[in-house]
Design an enzyme around this catalytic site. Structure first.
Site, short mmCIF file in Angstrom:
data_model
loop_
_atom_site.label_atom_id
_atom_site.label_comp_id
_atom_site.label_asym_id
_atom_site.label_seq_id
_atom_site.Cartn_x
_atom_site.Cartn_y
_atom_site.Cartn_z
N LYS A 112 -47.29 83.09 -9.03
CA LYS A 112 -46.68 83.71 -7.85
C LYS A 112 -46.15 85.08 -8.25
O LYS A 112 -45.12 85.20 -8.91
CB LYS A 112 -45.54 82.83 -7.31
CG LYS A 112 -44.93 83.36 -6.02
CD LYS A 112 -43.87 82.39 -5.49
CE LYS A 112 -43.25 82.92 -4.21
NZ LYS A 112 -42.50 84.17 -4.41
N LYS A 303 -40.64 77.39 -8.39
CA LYS A 303 -39.91 78.44 -9.12
C LYS A 303 -39.90 78.12 -10.61
O LYS A 303 -39.75 76.96 -11.01
CB LYS A 303 -38.48 78.55 -8.60
CG LYS A 303 -38.37 78.84 -7.11
CD LYS A 303 -38.60 80.30 -6.80
CE LYS A 303 -37.35 81.10 -7.04
NZ LYS A 303 -37.49 82.49 -6.58
#
EC number: 6.5.1.2
Length: 675
Positions: A112, A303
């Site tokens: 990401k 994350k």
């Protein structure tokens, strides 16, 4: 405080999240990711317990930031949604839960990237436009800027790419580019790659920015090509696009292995990443999964644990912002973390200082992962020096000595003295910034110098500066002085929306300014005369924001500032592009309720003068139409002007969309009374 009204905390969190999101997308974040995520989690929990208190403008449903209005608006054919998050602490559980929802489905895992999301649209193989994500529904066109600062951006897709093809991905500034630029420009270094990327796309002269070394790279991660079904993300690499590493696997165990590999390789990347994206690989399965209000069900962002380094906390300084907020900053022994050398870091507010248990002189841990700004996460493990001391929480403003007041559950500290020197300087710098007056040739260093010499005290003082005054300073010659003054003169046409941003009112940033203009307020004076109740009645403006605006304009010195700005000829009235679109009362024409696309050059039937397409589209919207940027099955009319290309008309004919000459559209506008 178990008996406290949860409504107050919900309103406070919602207002803070809206302001922080706007700061982030403006490139000036004031809190780290951890603080933002914690506020989101707290608000989500409160709304689960009290769904009846959900605010109309729920920040949990928002994607990105609203378009500024400075560029042509592009309505996305498909929403550009954000992704639901899985925290580092919940990685395994979150990944397994996601995989179990889609048993047997292949899952795509990619890094990401931490940059700026873009939509790149091609028509029959040729580049049509590049747009930002904006609020997820509507973005802004940045085609010219993207072509200038993304030198490797393909402008054609080649064979087998018929019809409309949309490529989505992330523009980033490589760490090597960032380092090279800062080495070449030590007088005006960039803050960090993510902010530098966003700012580069918004440069007034993108060609000059590229020539100076501010270049970006675009990584594609999604493609939508209804008429070219064999075109895949992996296949884009053969058509000139950079594509991040993609792994397609099955099952949670395999996904977790790929994420661990992405995390291990992070220090070797030439770009920032803040996680991994896990999504259904099959396009049909992804579409069938559907969407929540602001996130797709078929994808999730996992994350990564923030990169963490140990250093020494030398001191804690307290800085005063343009709105009077006094915030602590950690002064650190320089340490390399997250791709950059960090010598200071945020501590958000006094409660964070206490909660994290940091003391001056101790060894601390500094984190910076996908976070735009580094933060001190807490004391380093192991023995600490004997001479550490408690952080001193100020009771009076470090600049002017005014007694500070605490506000909110976080007990944030505020200086209420508008004449505070530090606060005054920050307000002057904020007023001259890009989002407000946009005085391009007026730098913060010169503002500080002129403030120090008494030339500047309020934003109105900018407009009294002369070139002769400036030429008395060293390093300010005739050309520089003239550019400085001309930049100030051009800013006089700023209008209501930018002026509201420039005032730096707490909680009221770009989104609030746009909402007030769209609500029909015509001038700063009209907003100043409105009560908090009147302002809270505006769609998506809550009571905390409304009270902040009303309190600001109730101050006598603010009324004096508004009068002084008017005296210098500064426009504080709403500009046409910021006004609400008013549908004509008698607009009973074929345009009413229609979805229209405009192509070609538009010419006024009476004067023969060329009409800017946004102005023409605005007239169509006043007649009750909804505008779109590309032809689709939902389009009612394709309105054609002069010098029309073949692609859109061919697409309209294929989809059996009515093609209407501009003369007919002008006739409908006349019938609606809006031409």
């Amino acid at each position: 405080m178990a008996d406290a009204d949860p409504r107050d905390r919900i309103d406070e969190l919602a207002a803070a999240l809206r302001a922080w999101r706007e700061e982030y997308y403006a490139g000036e974040p004031s809190v780290d990711d951890a603080t933002f995520d914690a506020a989101e989690d707290e608000l989500r929990g409160l709304l689960a317990e009290h769904p009846d208190l959900t605010p109309a403008d729920n920040p949990l449903d928002q994607v990105g930031a609203a378009p500024s209005g400075a560029r042509r608006a592009i309505r996305h054919a498909r929403p550009m949604l954000s992704l639901a998050k899985v925290s580092p602490a919940n990685r395994e559980e979150g990944v397994r839960e996601f995989a179990q929802r889609f048993p047997g489905q292949p899952l795509r895992v990619t890094p990401k990237l931490d940059g700026v999301s873009l939509s790149i649209v091609f028509q029959d193989g040729a580049l049509e436009y590049v747009a930002t994500r904006g609020d997820g529904t509507t973005g802004e066109e940045v085609t010219s800027a993207a072509r200038a600062v993304i030198p490797e951006l393909p402008t054609a897709l080649g064979d087998g790419a018929a019809g409309r093809v949309e490529v989505r991905g992330e523009a980033v500034m490589l760490q090597s580019t960032f380092d090279a630029y800062n080495a070449a420009h030590p007088d005006k270094p960039l803050a960090n790659p993510r902010n530098a990327c966003a700012g580069t796309l918004l440069q007034k002269d993108p060609a000059a920015a590229a020539e100076a070394g501010r270049v970006l790279r675009f990584y594609a991660f999604d493609v939508h090509a209804p008429e070219a079904t064999d075109l895949t993300v992996q296949g884009l690499a053969d058509r000139g696009f950079h594509v991040p590493a993609i792994e397609v696997v099955e099952g949670a165990d395999a996904v977790l292995e790929v994420i661990a590999a992405i995390e291990a390789a992070r220090p070797t990347n030439d770009f920032d990443i803040d996680g991994a994206v896990v999504q259904l690989d099959a396009a049909k399965a992804f579409a069938a999964a559907g969407n929540r209000s602001s996130t797709p069900r078929g994808a999730v962002a996992v994350k990564l644990a923030a990169e963490e380094r140990e250093t020494v906390l030398r001191d804690i300084s307290w800085e005063v912002g343009p709105g009077g907020k006094v915030v602590p900053r950690a002064v650190l022994e320089p340490v390399f973390v997250g791709g950059t050398t960090v010598s200071s870091a945020t501590l958000a507010n006094q409660e964070v200082v206490r909660a994290r248990g940091v003391k001056v002189g101790m060894r601390v841990l500094v984190k910076r992962a996908g976070d735009v700004i580094p933060f001190v996460s807490g004391p380093a493990p192991g023995p600490q020096p004997d001479d550490v001391r408690e952080a001193e929480i100020p009771t009076h403003c470090p600049s002017c000595g005014t007694e500070l007041v605490e506000q909110g559950n976080s007990r944030e500290l505020f200086c209420t003295n508008l004449d505070c020197p530090a606060q005054t300087l920050r307000r002057l710098q904020w007023w001259a910034g890009r989002a407000a007056a946009d005085m391009e040739a007026v730098g913060e260093v010169w503002i500080a110098k002129l403030y120090e010499d008494g030339v500047l005290r309020t934003p109105a003082d900018f407009y009294a500066i002369t070139a002769e005054q400036l030429m008395e300073y060293d390093r300010m010659g005739e050309v520089s002085s003239r550019r400085f003054v001309e930049s100030i003169e051009r800013s006089k046409d700023m209008g209501l929306r930018r002026a509201l941003i420039g005032f730096g009112i707490r909680h009221a940033r770009e989104g609030t300014a746009k909402r007030l203009c769209q609500a029909g307020f015509g001038s700063v004076e009209e907003i100043a005369a409105a009560s908090a109740e009147d302002l809270a009645a505006v769609k998506d403006i809550g009571p905390i924001v409304a009270r902040s605006i009303a309190d600001y304009f109730a101050r006598p010195e603010v009324a004096e500032l508004v009068a002084a700005l008017r005296a210098h000829g500064v426009s504080l009235d709403v500009r046409d592009e910021d006004r609400p679109v008013e549908v004509a009362a008698a607009a009973d024409t074929p345009l009413k309720g229609a979805t229209v696309v405009v192509t070609g050059a538009i010419v006024h039937p009476d004067t023969g003068e060329k009409v800017a397409r946004p102005a023409f589209v605005r007239l169509l919207e006043q007649a009750g139409a909804t505008s779109a940027s590309s032809v689709s099955a939902s389009t009612t009319f394709l309105i054609t002007g002069n010098d029309v290309g073949a692609s859109k008309t061919a697409k309209a004919q294929k989809l059996e969309v009515a093609v209407v000459d501009q003369a007919q559209a002008w006739g409908w506008l006349a019938d609606a009374g809006v031409s």
